[in-house]
Structure formats: structure tokens, C-alpha cells
Design a protein around this motif. Structure first.
Motif, mmCIF file in Angstrom:
data_model
loop_
_atom_site.group_PDB
_atom_site.id
_atom_site.type_symbol
_atom_site.label_atom_id
_atom_site.label_comp_id
_atom_site.label_asym_id
_atom_site.label_seq_id
_atom_site.Cartn_x
_atom_site.Cartn_y
_atom_site.Cartn_z
ATOM 1 N N ASP A 76 -28.003 5.981 -3.677
ATOM 2 C CA ASP A 76 -29.254 5.343 -3.224
ATOM 3 C C ASP A 76 -29.585 5.622 -1.758
ATOM 4 O O ASP A 76 -30.689 5.320 -1.310
ATOM 5 C CB ASP A 76 -29.257 3.833 -3.522
ATOM 6 N N GLU A 77 -28.649 6.215 -1.009
ATOM 7 C CA GLU A 77 -28.959 6.518 0.395
ATOM 8 C C GLU A 77 -29.214 7.993 0.652
ATOM 9 O O GLU A 77 -29.913 8.348 1.592
ATOM 10 C CB GLU A 77 -27.809 6.060 1.287
ATOM 11 N N ARG B 196 -35.096 6.306 6.460
ATOM 12 C CA ARG B 196 -34.817 5.191 5.549
ATOM 13 C C ARG B 196 -35.248 3.891 6.238
ATOM 14 O O ARG B 196 -35.078 3.750 7.448
ATOM 15 C CB ARG B 196 -33.313 5.119 5.264
ATOM 16 N N PRO C 107 -35.258 -2.797 3.175
ATOM 17 C CA PRO C 107 -36.211 -3.472 2.290
ATOM 18 C C PRO C 107 -36.881 -4.620 3.046
ATOM 19 O O PRO C 107 -36.220 -5.337 3.793
ATOM 20 C CB PRO C 107 -35.328 -4.003 1.148
ATOM 21 N N SER D 226 -30.884 3.426 -11.303
ATOM 22 C CA SER D 226 -31.281 2.471 -10.263
ATOM 23 C C SER D 226 -31.030 3.012 -8.850
ATOM 24 O O SER D 226 -31.743 2.649 -7.913
ATOM 25 C CB SER D 226 -30.578 1.129 -10.469
ATOM 26 N N GLY D 227 -30.017 3.882 -8.689
ATOM 27 C CA GLY D 227 -29.775 4.460 -7.357
ATOM 28 C C GLY D 227 -30.957 5.312 -6.925
ATOM 29 O O GLY D 227 -31.442 5.208 -5.789
ATOM 30 N N GLU E 87 -34.021 5.089 -7.980
ATOM 31 C CA GLU E 87 -35.196 4.238 -7.754
ATOM 32 C C GLU E 87 -35.120 3.576 -6.378
ATOM 33 O O GLU E 87 -36.120 3.519 -5.656
ATOM 34 C CB GLU E 87 -35.310 3.161 -8.853
ATOM 35 N N ARG E 88 -33.935 3.105 -6.001
ATOM 36 C CA ARG E 88 -33.801 2.459 -4.680
ATOM 37 C C ARG E 88 -34.059 3.482 -3.565
ATOM 38 O O ARG E 88 -34.687 3.171 -2.559
ATOM 39 C CB ARG E 88 -32.409 1.834 -4.523
ATOM 40 N N GLU F 176 -37.757 3.875 -3.154
ATOM 41 C CA GLU F 176 -38.470 2.703 -2.623
ATOM 42 C C GLU F 176 -38.308 2.541 -1.119
ATOM 43 O O GLU F 176 -39.062 1.794 -0.507
ATOM 44 C CB GLU F 176 -37.924 1.422 -3.294
ATOM 45 N N SER F 177 -37.313 3.214 -0.532
ATOM 46 C CA SER F 177 -37.030 2.912 0.874
ATOM 47 C C SER F 177 -36.884 4.185 1.727
ATOM 48 O O SER F 177 -36.154 4.199 2.705
ATOM 49 C CB SER F 177 -35.757 2.067 0.970
#
Ligand SMILES: Cc1ncc(COP(=O)(O)O)c(C=O)c1O
Length: 423
Positions: A123-124, A317, A320, A382-383, A385-386, A389-390
Motif C-alpha cells: 500500500d505504500e 503520499r 488519510p 486492498s493494498g 486501493e489504499r 487513495e493516498s
């Protein structure tokens, strides 16, 4: 602070453009004109007594990447196709592909008749990891494609350990990572094959173009034939008037050859690449120091053993909530309006991308049966998607200017964050 530019206010940056891309000068023009005047515009045309430019570029690019072999091709997409065919991947096979990437790795797998099995990404960084690859493995997995995404490098130690243990070849898609290094060695040289793109926006650009690199002589012979209608370079230099390709025909190929005009551009551009890397790195360092002071923002991380990144799309980055309830897309729009240059969120991950539609082509439709589709996209993303989103991205050319550009980017971020309630 004036209203947001996206709502009609005064933008942070006014009256100044951004560095152009690609960069060229008289020397570039001379190379291209020399190629035109040679009348040899393709490797598949009689030699003028000198080595073809696409072959000379391949030699130079192999040297740049510390590998013995390189084959030039016409697109990064063809590089992936040639890599898969060189490894003899075909019907009945599955290939692991990251969900966070341009669509080409998935379509290349489909084009050889295999099923792309999409897996989640960190996710990063947006890159696949040992763990996410594991979730997609099966007895049919015949290769893994890792994409070194944007401005980072995938965690090659973990990935190589997994592929090594499983006995599965790794293809490194380096379309966004020319010149990046892992433990001191260029990326693309760790897997069985590295694939590169030289499309217009890439850090090494020829309009269109690509290459595969390898240290395996057998794969090199196959790759040459796969891209030149079953022909390869001769073992001896050829005199003027003869073809610089011999009909080897160990494996049937197609024509994915790079044009001599593209190779001329690349011969001019490659020697500029490292200085451009250093320039972008200097500006990115400055920006990252300022982002640290701002709080809420940070760069896309580089894993511990990645000792040099290649900045293709620079990513910021944000925590949230930094921009209230505004989506990354809306924030990017606001930032673009302040700065007069495109900022954008990452492309939608492939499991929900409108560009991945195998059922629209008859030869792929059977692969996309209910079962095939479930294998390909039926897991947790989900990784990815996160990450989407950011993250805010911009083209690497934005980092080819000076410190005043850093000021503008920081001021624009501050302004959009300060007026987030208006978004
Ligand atoms: C990760 C990745 N792989 C492959 C490609 C395909 O390269 P090309 O456009 O040269 O076919 C791209 C192009 O953007 C890419 O970003």
C-alpha cells in the motif's frame, strides 16, 4: 491566500512553464539526420558496412545495465511478449502480474495464450511483494512479472527468494525504472529477463521503442529470433550490401524490430540519462525535505536495499484525512490548476481497469471464462486501493527545473490543504 484556482481563483504559479520533455539538441538532430541519410532505416535492410544502430544501441544498453545481452524491440509491450515467448510461456500457464501497473504486462500474458493472475501490491509502494505473490501462486504458475513502479523498486530480495524456491522465472518490467539499482546492480539484471519501454514519456525516450536484457545466452538467441521473424545477428561482421540478420529459425518469430530512426534517438539520449537522474534526484531531495516540514506528506518509500531510484512518475503520499473528504482525483485536479501542469492519482488497479477487457477479443474470451476470471481477479486488492487513495503523481520532467519549482509545489500543496473544505 486566494481562492483555489480550480474554483476560479488565482493560481500559485503564473506565467512560467515547466521543463519540456523529451530533451533534445543539435546533436540529437544530427544523429537522426545521419540515420536518414544512410538510407538504412531498418535492421532488415542491407547494411551500409557499419553496425545497425539498433544493434549498437542494444550493445550500449547491455553495458549500461551490466549484462552481456540486450535485444532492441519496437515497444515495451513487445519486450514483455518476447520475454514471455523466450521463456516458452503459453496456453494452460498462469503468470503473476501486479494489479498496480499499466495494462501491458497483463495483455502481454494474454497475447501468448496464458492467464494473467493479478495480485495485490504494497500500500505504500504499489509494488508486488513476496506475500502478495504467494496469494496468487498455483501449480500452473510459470512466471512472475514484477513492475518497479513509478519511482521505487520492488523488494527484490523477498521476491527472488520466493521465485527461486518455487523454481519460477522472474521477468522484471523496468519500463518505469531505467537505471534504478538494487544492492548496487541495475534492476532488470536480477530476473531471467528485464523488459524496458522507450515510449515518449519514459526517462529514456524514443517516441516508441523497447528492449529486453538478459544474462542467459539461450534466452538471448531466442529473443533475437522472436523479434526478427526467426532471424538473428550473424556471428561475423557483414560487408556493405548484405543483411545483418541470418535465418536461424530455431523458434518462429514475428517482426518487433526497432526502427533505425528510433535507435538513432536512443544513441543520443542514453549518454544523457545519468545526468538527468542526478538532476531529478537533487530536486526531489529538496522537495522531500520541504514535505517533511509540511507534515502530512512524504515520498513513496524506497526499500532498504534499493540504493538508487529512477524517477519516472514522482509520487507524493499523503496521510488519510489531509484533504478532508476530497478524493485523490479531486485533490490532483486542484493541484494541477494551481501549478499549470498535470498531477493525477495512480491509474485504477487492473482488477477494475476499463482497459483490461479480454472478453472483447475472441481469442482471449475463452481464457476469461467464469473460472479464468475468478483466478485472474478474484482476490483481495486492498493494498492497491489504499495506494491509489493516498498518492499524487506527476511526470518526472517536473523535477528537471530548479528550486523555484519546489517552492511552487510546496505552496500549492499548502494552499489546497488549507482550503480543502472548498473541494
Ligand atoms: C510498467 C509498464 N510496462 C509496459 C509498458 C508498455 O510499454 P510500451 O508503451 O512501450 O508498449 C508500460 C508503458 O507505459 C509500462 O508503464
Amino acid at each position: 491566500m486566494s481562492r483555489l484556482a480550480v474554483l476560479g481563483g488565482t493560481p500559485v504559479r503564473q506565467g512560467r512553464g515547466w521543463p519540456g520533455w523529451p530533451q533534445y539538441d543539435d546533436a540529437t538532430e544530427r544523429e537522426v539526420i545521419a540515420a536518414i541519410r544512410s538510407r538504412r532505416w531498418a535492421i532488415s535492410w542491407p547494411s551500409d558496412g557499419t553496425r545497425a544502430r539498433e544493434r549498437r544501441f542494444a550493445d550500449e544498453f547491455a553495458r549500461y545495465n551490466d549484462v552481456p545481452f540486450c535485444v532492441s524491440v519496437d515497444h515495451g509491450s513487445s519486450a514483455l511478449l518476447v520475454a514471455l515467448e523466450a521463456l516458452d510461456i503459453g496456453p494452460g500457464d498462469e503468470v503473476i502480474v501486479p494489479s498496480m501497473t499499466w495494462v501491458a504486462p497483463a495483455t502481454a500474458v494474454l497475447r501468448v495464450g496464458a492467464l494473467p493472475v493479478l495480485v495485490d501490491t504494497d500500500d505504500e509502494t504499489g509494488c508486488i511483494t513476496r506475500e502478495t505473490i504467494s496469494a496468487g501462486l498455483s501449480s500452473r504458475t510459470k512466471a512472475v512479472i514484477v513492475v518497479h513502479l513509478g519511482c521505487t523498486v520492488a523488494d527484490l530480495d523477498g521476491i527472488l527468494q520466493l521465485t527461486g524456491e518455487a523454481g519460477i522465472p522472474l521477468i522484471e518490467d523496468c519500463a518505469q525504472a531505467h537505471g534504478a539499482r538494487w544492492r548496487g546492480r541495475p534492476v532488470g539484471s536480477f530476473g531471467a529477463i528485464g523488459a524496458f519501454s522507450f515510449q515518449n514519456g519514459k526517462v529514456l525516450a524514443a517516441g516508441e521503442g523497447g528492449a529486453v536484457i538478459t544474462s542467459d545466452e539461450h534466452l538471448y538467441r531466442r529473443a533475437q529470433q522472436l523479434r526478427a521473424d526467426s532471424r538473428r545477428y550473424p556471428d561475423t561482421e557483414v560487408p556493405a550490401g548484405q543483411l545483418e540478420l541470418v535465418e536461424e529459425c530455431e523458434v518462429m518469430g514475428s517482426n518487433y524490430c526497432m526502427s533505425e530512426l528510433s535507435a538513432a534517438v536512443l544513441l543520443d539520449q542514453l549518454p544523457r540519462l545519468d545526468a538527468q537522474h542526478r538532476h531529478r534526484e537533487k530536486i526531489a531531495d529538496e522537495l522531500e525535505r520541504r514535505l517533511g516540514d509540511l507534515g502530512d506528506f512524504g515520498p513513496i518509500p524506497l526499500p532498504e536495499h534499493a540504493d538508487q531510484r529512477s524517477i519516472y512518475e514522482y509520487g507524493i503520499r499523503f496521510r488519510p484525512g489531509t484533504f478532508g473528504s476530497a478524493s485523490a482525483g479531486r485533490v490532483a485536479e486542484a493541484l494541477s490548476a494551481e501549478l499549470g501542469m498535470p498531477w493525477y492519482p495512480p491509474d485504477p488497479p487492473l482488477h477494475r481497469s476499463t482497459m483490461l477487457q479480454p472478453h472483447t477479443k475472441r481469442r482471449f474470451a475463452a481464457l476469461w471464462s467464469e473460472d479464468g476470471r475468478a483466478r485472474a481477479v478474484g482476490r483481495d486488492f486492498s493494498g492497491a486501493e489504499r495506494f491509489c487513495e493516498s498518492t499524487l503523481l506527476c511526470h518526472h520532467s517536473a523535477l528537471l527545473g530548479d528550486s523555484s519549482d519546489v517552492d511552487d509545489i510546496v505552496h500549492a500543496l499548502e494552499k489546497v490543504r488549507g482550503r480543502r473544505d472548498e473541494l
